[in-house]
Design a protein around this motif. Sequence first.
Motif, PDB file in Angstrom:
ATOM      1  N   MET A   1      25.385  -5.439   4.128  1.00  9.94           N
ATOM      2  CA  MET A   1      24.969  -4.170   4.689  1.00  9.94           C
ATOM      3  C   MET A   1      23.439  -4.119   4.695  1.00  9.94           C
ATOM      4  O   MET A   1      22.785  -4.642   3.813  1.00  9.94           O
ATOM      5  N   GLN A   2      22.908  -3.433   5.683  1.00  3.68           N
ATOM      6  CA  GLN A   2      21.459  -3.315   5.861  1.00  3.68           C
ATOM      7  C   GLN A   2      20.987  -1.903   5.526  1.00  3.68           C
ATOM      8  O   GLN A   2      21.671  -0.928   5.827  1.00  3.68           O
ATOM      9  N   ALA A   3      19.802  -1.803   4.912  1.00  5.97           N
ATOM     10  CA  ALA A   3      19.197  -0.504   4.609  1.00  5.97           C
ATOM     11  C   ALA A   3      17.727  -0.531   5.010  1.00  5.97           C
ATOM     12  O   ALA A   3      17.092  -1.592   5.031  1.00  5.97           O
ATOM     13  N   LEU A   4      17.206   0.643   5.299  1.00  5.49           N
ATOM     14  CA  LEU A   4      15.781   0.821   5.569  1.00  5.49           C
ATOM     15  C   LEU A   4      15.088   1.134   4.253  1.00  5.49           C
ATOM     16  O   LEU A   4      15.518   2.030   3.524  1.00  5.49           O
ATOM     17  N   LEU A   5      14.028   0.413   3.949  1.00  6.85           N
ATOM     18  CA  LEU A   5      13.256   0.629   2.732  1.00  6.85           C
ATOM     19  C   LEU A   5      11.869   1.127   3.134  1.00  6.85           C
ATOM     20  O   LEU A   5      11.138   0.423   3.833  1.00  6.85           O
ATOM     21  N   ILE A   6      11.531   2.338   2.712  1.00  6.30           N
ATOM     22  CA  ILE A   6      10.232   2.950   3.026  1.00  6.30           C
ATOM     23  C   ILE A   6       9.411   2.973   1.740  1.00  6.30           C
ATOM     24  O   ILE A   6       9.762   3.665   0.792  1.00  6.30           O
ATOM     25  N   ILE A   7       8.309   2.217   1.737  1.00  8.42           N
ATOM     26  CA  ILE A   7       7.506   2.035   0.531  1.00  8.42           C
ATOM     27  C   ILE A   7       6.212   2.851   0.583  1.00  8.42           C
ATOM     28  O   ILE A   7       5.429   2.715   1.529  1.00  8.42           O
ATOM     29  N   ASP A   8       5.994   3.677  -0.419  1.00  6.92           N
ATOM     30  CA  ASP A   8       4.703   4.333  -0.699  1.00  6.92           C
ATOM     31  C   ASP A   8       4.072   5.095   0.467  1.00  6.92           C
ATOM     32  O   ASP A   8       2.842   5.173   0.559  1.00  6.92           O
ATOM     33  N   MET A   9       4.873   5.666   1.326  1.00  6.45           N
ATOM     34  CA  MET A   9       4.309   6.489   2.402  1.00  6.45           C
ATOM     35  C   MET A   9       4.067   7.883   1.840  1.00  6.45           C
ATOM     36  O   MET A   9       4.811   8.829   2.084  1.00  6.45           O
ATOM     37  N   GLN A  10       2.996   7.961   1.079  1.00  6.76           N
ATOM     38  CA  GLN A  10       2.603   9.186   0.396  1.00  6.76           C
ATOM     39  C   GLN A  10       1.312   9.710   1.007  1.00  6.76           C
ATOM     40  O   GLN A  10       0.597   8.985   1.690  1.00  6.76           O
ATOM     41  N   LYS A  11       1.031  10.973   0.755  1.00  8.01           N
ATOM     42  CA  LYS A  11      -0.109  11.616   1.400  1.00  8.01           C
ATOM     43  C   LYS A  11      -1.432  10.920   1.137  1.00  8.01           C
ATOM     44  O   LYS A  11      -2.366  11.040   1.932  1.00  8.01           O
ATOM     45  N   GLU A  12      -1.535  10.166   0.061  1.00  9.04           N
ATOM     46  CA  GLU A  12      -2.759   9.402  -0.189  1.00  9.04           C
ATOM     47  C   GLU A  12      -3.063   8.463   0.973  1.00  9.04           C
ATOM     48  O   GLU A  12      -4.226   8.238   1.305  1.00  9.04           O
ATOM     49  N   MET A  13      -2.032   7.936   1.606  1.00 12.01           N
ATOM     50  CA  MET A  13      -2.251   7.039   2.750  1.00 12.01           C
ATOM     51  C   MET A  13      -2.907   7.806   3.894  1.00 12.01           C
ATOM     52  O   MET A  13      -3.840   7.318   4.533  1.00 12.01           O
ATOM     53  N   GLN A  14      -2.422   9.013   4.146  1.00 14.66           N
ATOM     54  CA  GLN A  14      -3.019   9.836   5.199  1.00 14.66           C
ATOM     55  C   GLN A  14      -4.442  10.231   4.832  1.00 14.66           C
ATOM     56  O   GLN A  14      -5.324  10.267   5.688  1.00 14.66           O
ATOM     57  N   HIS A  15      -4.686  10.497   3.551  1.00 16.51           N
ATOM     58  CA  HIS A  15      -6.048  10.828   3.106  1.00 16.51           C
ATOM     59  C   HIS A  15      -6.995   9.656   3.381  1.00 16.51           C
ATOM     60  O   HIS A  15      -8.137   9.863   3.816  1.00 16.51           O
ATOM     61  N   ARG A  16      -6.538   8.440   3.140  1.00 16.14           N
ATOM     62  CA  ARG A  16      -7.367   7.259   3.404  1.00 16.14           C
ATOM     63  C   ARG A  16      -7.670   7.142   4.899  1.00 16.14           C
ATOM     64  O   ARG A  16      -8.805   6.850   5.287  1.00 16.14           O
ATOM     65  N   ILE A  17      -6.652   7.355   5.717  1.00 14.62           N
ATOM     66  CA  ILE A  17      -6.841   7.296   7.171  1.00 14.62           C
ATOM     67  C   ILE A  17      -7.816   8.378   7.616  1.00 14.62           C
ATOM     68  O   ILE A  17      -8.762   8.109   8.361  1.00 14.62           O
ATOM     69  N   ASP A  18      -7.594   9.605   7.145  1.00 14.73           N
ATOM     70  CA  ASP A  18      -8.437  10.737   7.532  1.00 14.73           C
ATOM     71  C   ASP A  18      -9.886  10.560   7.083  1.00 14.73           C
ATOM     72  O   ASP A  18     -10.802  11.098   7.713  1.00 14.73           O
ATOM     73  N   SER A  19     -10.106   9.812   6.015  1.00 18.81           N
ATOM     74  CA  SER A  19     -11.467   9.595   5.511  1.00 18.81           C
ATOM     75  C   SER A  19     -12.215   8.536   6.330  1.00 18.81           C
ATOM     76  O   SER A  19     -13.387   8.279   6.079  1.00 18.81           O
ATOM     77  N   GLY A  20     -11.508   7.903   7.268  1.00 26.90           N
ATOM     78  CA  GLY A  20     -12.143   6.896   8.104  1.00 26.90           C
ATOM     79  C   GLY A  20     -12.023   5.482   7.579  1.00 26.90           C
ATOM     80  O   GLY A  20     -12.651   4.567   8.100  1.00 26.90           O
ATOM     81  N   ARG A  21     -11.205   5.292   6.594  1.00 26.15           N
ATOM     82  CA  ARG A  21     -11.028   3.952   6.024  1.00 26.15           C
ATOM     83  C   ARG A  21     -10.452   3.016   7.087  1.00 26.15           C
ATOM     84  O   ARG A  21      -9.549   3.368   7.843  1.00 26.15           O
ATOM     85  N   ASP A  22     -10.985   1.805   7.138  1.00 26.44           N
ATOM     86  CA  ASP A  22     -10.503   0.785   8.065  1.00 26.44           C
ATOM     87  C   ASP A  22      -9.026   0.513   7.769  1.00 26.44           C
ATOM     88  O   ASP A  22      -8.663   0.241   6.611  1.00 26.44           O
ATOM     89  N   HIS A  23      -8.180   0.619   8.799  1.00 29.07           N
ATOM     90  CA  HIS A  23      -6.743   0.442   8.570  1.00 29.07           C
ATOM     91  C   HIS A  23      -6.030  -0.112   9.796  1.00 29.07           C
ATOM     92  O   HIS A  23      -6.535  -0.081  10.906  1.00 29.07           O
ATOM     93  N   VAL A  24      -4.837  -0.604   9.548  1.00 31.30           N
ATOM     94  CA  VAL A  24      -3.888  -1.088  10.534  1.00 31.30           C
ATOM     95  C   VAL A  24      -2.580  -0.438  10.122  1.00 31.30           C
ATOM     96  O   VAL A  24      -2.232  -0.473   8.958  1.00 31.30           O
ATOM     97  N   ASP A  25      -1.850   0.141  10.784  1.00 34.24           N
ATOM     98  CA  ASP A  25      -1.611   0.494  12.143  1.00 34.24           C
ATOM     99  C   ASP A  25      -1.476   2.018  12.189  1.00 34.24           C
ATOM    100  O   ASP A  25      -0.584   2.544  11.537  1.00 34.24           O
TER     101      ASP A  25
END
Length: 178
Positions: A1-25
């Motif tokens: 059986m297959q499952a979707l695993l979502i790792i560490d998608m926490q608001k800190e990631m959005q804070h890093r993006i919003d701060s202008g940190r170089d990121h993909v994707d």
Amino acid sequence: MQALLIIDMQKEMQHRIDSGRDHVDPQAPARIAALAAAFRAQGRPIIHVRHRDEDPASPFHPLAPGYPAMPCAQDRDGEPVFLKRTSSAFASTDLQAHLHARGITDLVVTGAVAGFCVNSTVRAGADLGFRMTVVRDAVLGFDLPSDRLSARTVFDVTMALLAADFVEIVDAASILSA
């Protein structure tokens, strides 16, 4: 059986993006939401992993603004949430036992951060005998400014190393169309 695993998608990631940190994707959160919706519509399991740090100064402390899940990674309808304190989701949780108890042998991996927790979890899962698939365009990657490595460089090297011996690398469209 297959499952979707979502790792560490926490608001800190959005804070890093919003701060202008170089990121993909930058489209990773939208793709994760689309994958989660597809898995839910098909009645397939979704497993959430979040980082938890007891250090009050950490952005992953339970009372920190970066700790809660991003909207794309909100658990629903009893979907399990594993709280890890290590890079790998297998090292400090009972994820392995949970997967075995439910007959889950294949994990479709998304989340953050490519060079760290995604990498560690995927390698550990492969070593434990799970079939690991990484959805390249549903994984966030960040730079390593202290080493002057761009997000793209870190991401591409991480994906290449994983593809060389540990996992299958795919795009979200291929999972959504399957």
